[in-house]
Design a protein around this motif. Structure first.
Motif, PDB file in Angstrom:
ATOM      1  N   TYR A   1      -9.298  16.147  -9.605  1.00 55.06           N
ATOM      2  CA  TYR A   1      -9.770  15.660  -8.536  1.00 55.06           C
ATOM      3  C   TYR A   1      -9.264  14.021  -8.390  1.00 55.06           C
TER       4      TYR A   1
ATOM      5  N   ARG B   1       0.932  -1.178   0.242  1.00 53.97           N
ATOM      6  CA  ARG B   1       0.017   0.015   0.060  1.00 53.97           C
ATOM      7  C   ARG B   1       0.914   1.275  -0.145  1.00 53.97           C
ATOM      8  N   ILE B   2       0.816   2.040  -1.144  1.00 53.24           N
ATOM      9  CA  ILE B   2       1.606   3.234  -0.942  1.00 53.24           C
ATOM     10  C   ILE B   2       0.503   4.446  -1.223  1.00 53.24           C
ATOM     11  N   LEU B   3       1.315   5.669  -1.018  1.00 49.97           N
ATOM     12  CA  LEU B   3       0.455   6.946  -1.117  1.00 49.97           C
ATOM     13  C   LEU B   3       0.930   7.599  -2.386  1.00 49.97           C
TER      14      LEU B   3
ATOM     15  N   SER C   1      -6.483  13.008 -10.994  1.00 51.46           N
ATOM     16  CA  SER C   1      -5.211  12.769 -11.457  1.00 51.46           C
ATOM     17  C   SER C   1      -4.122  13.327 -10.475  1.00 51.46           C
ATOM     18  N   HIS C   2      -4.297  14.338  -9.885  1.00 50.57           N
ATOM     19  CA  HIS C   2      -3.333  15.156  -8.884  1.00 50.57           C
ATOM     20  C   HIS C   2      -3.745  14.843  -7.401  1.00 50.57           C
ATOM     21  N   ALA C   3      -4.726  13.914  -7.203  1.00 53.51           N
ATOM     22  CA  ALA C   3      -5.093  13.669  -5.689  1.00 53.51           C
ATOM     23  C   ALA C   3      -4.140  12.455  -5.322  1.00 53.51           C
ATOM     24  N   LEU C   4      -3.528  12.822  -4.052  1.00 51.09           N
ATOM     25  CA  LEU C   4      -2.925  11.651  -3.387  1.00 51.09           C
ATOM     26  C   LEU C   4      -3.783  11.045  -2.376  1.00 51.09           C
ATOM     27  N   GLU C   5      -3.470   9.548  -2.838  1.00 54.76           N
ATOM     28  CA  GLU C   5      -4.437   8.612  -1.901  1.00 54.76           C
ATOM     29  C   GLU C   5      -3.550   7.375  -1.667  1.00 54.76           C
ATOM     30  N   GLY C   6      -4.025   6.598  -0.899  1.00 55.75           N
ATOM     31  CA  GLY C   6      -3.571   5.099  -0.406  1.00 55.75           C
ATOM     32  C   GLY C   6      -3.994   4.267  -1.641  1.00 55.75           C
TER      33      GLY C   6
ATOM     34  N   GLU D   1     -12.969   6.126 -11.056  1.00 54.31           N
ATOM     35  CA  GLU D   1     -13.308   7.429 -10.192  1.00 54.31           C
ATOM     36  C   GLU D   1     -11.963   7.698  -9.136  1.00 54.31           C
ATOM     37  N   ASN D   2     -11.322   6.720  -8.825  1.00 57.41           N
ATOM     38  CA  ASN D   2     -10.089   6.969  -7.949  1.00 57.41           C
ATOM     39  C   ASN D   2      -8.805   6.264  -8.557  1.00 57.41           C
TER      40      ASN D   2
END
Lengths: 186, 385
Positions: free
Chosen positions: B172, B7-9, B174-179, B141-142
């Motif tokens: 929302y 799992r990475i951010l 392309s540039h959103a950091l998420e796990g 969507e993510n």
């Protein structure tokens, strides 16, 4: 859900501030979503960074309308658009040498001021106030944990790691003091 | 959490690049464009670090990048490229050529407004305007869904021999950091067979592509292309089911969320589906029977699935973050056509929402639901902001 808006100017590190917080909360095994305005961003133009933190997966894909914390890198950016979703529960952290009372006219918010610029300059960081201000966020909210924050700040600082960590700790301590002196909980 | 993943951010674009690395794409012709560039930058970093063996070609335009994709793909190697907005527009001619040549390229398009005026905002008009080019189209969507879908797209494209484009929106996503869960290589190797097409350009074999053909042959070629596209529905469902077996994650070609007993179903694609899920939960808590239909696979259009989900539902509210002047929202048009003749089909509200990247919050979405429930739909699209 905890929601942050960080408002700065291109070159002050507002976006990196958002990424630092996102990284710390992520390592605390929270769900995070962090993004920043882009495209028009040049040195000096306004840059907004948005962060959501939750115990559950984050599904929202829209602007943050009711932030819990607004961090303002530059008082000249304090306008109605930035503050429109703030309530009397919203922390508004302003990088300024002035007292919070000076900004009381903005509205009934939990306003805290901090001279991050002087902390950054004392630590030879020039105008880079972001590490001081993320420390201050942790001091105000009592999260994320300072130890993890220090670690991430060191990792993510491209140079002057010790200076950045020192600024972060100073920001944390000052903000924590202000929270406690405002009747905040330990 | 899966033991065979880490799992990475990362932001949505970097999640895509991890998917491409895992697919072991061999040739990646590129031309940079915001907000896609972080995808190919990351691939370039993988290459520089020796983590990916890839021929990364910088072309002089997107038209040339797509031309290179087609010829590379026809030699029998796995090909990837990424673009957005104006870049996709410039590729348009070659998009038709790619599907006609039955080249199973996978391309990632970051949905961005098309100029003029200039902008960098999320809007799906760029890729939806390519709906008739013979490419499979997926909307995500993510970042996690984008990574997973790139891998599914290769599996489907290479089986039916058609190119596939996968989308997520600018900003929302392309540039959103998420796990994001990045599966181990061995998981993907189990999932994605080595690309071994029945025909390829190879001097040792002596085959060619691109001769002039007569009407009959052209007719048969188009019909075969159509049959391949139709078969992609079942192949996509199977690809998703297999992915679930390996990783526990699946999306369906469409997804229905809390549609049981719904008096109104929100229909949308891409990132707005996330906000809609939140809205549906809020409205259900308030006692309103509302559900969500997320259309993930747009080409081929999942006609049967959409008719199954919406049969017996009184009302649909389509939210289109895209706009075709003269007709309206793309999903609105396609849904109405898909539902035609269904005896217990719904009436359909077509709302233009978030066009140009405007913000659509769950609060405003809930207001639209209440309004749609209380009114009869207009025949055409309605601008909602």
């Amino acid at each position: 859900m905890l929601q942050f808006v960080i408002q700065g100017r291109g070159g002050q590190g507002a976006q990196t501030a958002g990424e630092i917080l996102a990284n710390v909360f992520f390592r605390e095994e929270k769900y995070v979503q962090a993004y920043a305005t882009y495209g028009g961003a040049r040195r000096g133009t306004p840059v907004s960074s948005f962060i959501r933190v939750d115990e559950e997966p984050i599904r929202l894909r829209c602007d943050i309308e009711n932030p819990d914390v607004i961090v303002c890198f530059d008082p000249s950016l304090l306008n109605e658009v930035l503050l429109k979703g703030a309530t009397d529960n919203t922390w508004v952290l302003i990088n300024s040498a002035k007292l919070p009372e000076y900004f009381a006219g903005l509205g009934k918010f939990r306003i805290v001021t901090l001279d991050a610029m002087s902390i950054a300059q004392t630590n030879r960081l020039g105008r880079m106030v972001n590490t001081t201000l993320v420390g201050a966020v942790a001091g105000l909210l009592d999260k994320p944990a300072l130890d993890m924050l220090k670690k991430v700040v060191a990792e993510m600082s491209p140079a002057k790691k010790e200076e950045n960590v020192k600024s972060c700790i100073e920001g944390y301590s000052l903000a924590r003091e202000r929270r406690l002196s405002n009747g905040g909980s330990e | 959490m899966n033991e065979r993943s880490s799992r990475i951010l990362v932001n949505g674009n970097h999640a895509v690049a991890y998917g491409v690395k895992l697919a072991q794409a061999q040739v990646v012709p590129v031309y940079p464009i915001t907000p896609q560039t972080p995808i190919v930058e990351k691939i370039s970093e993988f290459q520089a670090a020796g983590e990916m063996v890839v021929e990364l070609m910088t072309a002089e335009s997107e038209h040339s990048a797509m031309s290179a994709c087609i010829t590379a793909s026809l030699t029998g190697v796995r090909v990837f490229t990424a673009t957005a907005s104006q870049g996709l527009m410039l590729m348009h001619e070659m998009l038709h050529y790619a599907s006609g040549a039955r080249a199973p390229i996978v391309m990632f398009n970051v949905n961005r407004t098309i100029g003029s005026p200039w902008g960098f905002w999320p809007d799906q008009t760029d890729s939806l305007a390519q709906r008739d080019t013979g490419w499979i189209q997926y909307y995500c969507e993510n970042g996690q869904e984008s990574l997973d879908t790139v891998l599914q797209a290769y599996r489907v494209a290479e089986k039916v021999l058609l190119p596939a484009m996968v989308m997520h929106e600018a900003f929302y996503v392309s540039h959103a950091l998420e796990g994001v869960e990045v599966p181990d290589q061995e998981v993907v190797d189990q999932y994605l067979p080595v690309f071994d097409p029945p025909h390829r350009l190879d001097p040792d074999i002596g085959e060619s592509w691109g001769n002039t053909v007569g009407q009959e042959m052209f007719y048969r070629h188009r019909r075969d292309l159509g049959l391949a596209m139709e078969s992609a529905i079942e192949v996509a469902e199977e690809a998703d089911a297999e992915w679930r077996k390996l990783t526990g994650r699946s999306y369906g070609i469409v997804e229905q969320y809390r549609c049981e007993g719904a008096e109104l179903v929100i229909a949308t694609m891409g990132s707005m589906a996330g906000t809609a899920r939140e809205t549906v939960d809020n409205l259900r808590d308030a006692g309103l029977p509302v559900g969500l239909l997320k259309v993930k696979l747009f080409r081929p259009f999942p006609l049967a699935a959409v008719r199954r989900v919406l049969n017996g539902v009184p009302k649909v509210m389509v939210l289109d973050r895209n706009f075709a002047p003269g007709t309206g929202g793309f999903l609105h048009q396609e849904l109405k056509a898909a539902l035609y003749g269904l005896e217990q089909g719904p009436v359909v509200h077509g709302y233009l929402a978030g066009v140009g990247g405007t913000n659509v919050s769950p609060t405003v979405m809930a207001d639209w639901v209440r309004e749609a429930m209380a009114t009869q739909p207009a025949a055409g699209p309605v601008w909602k902001g």
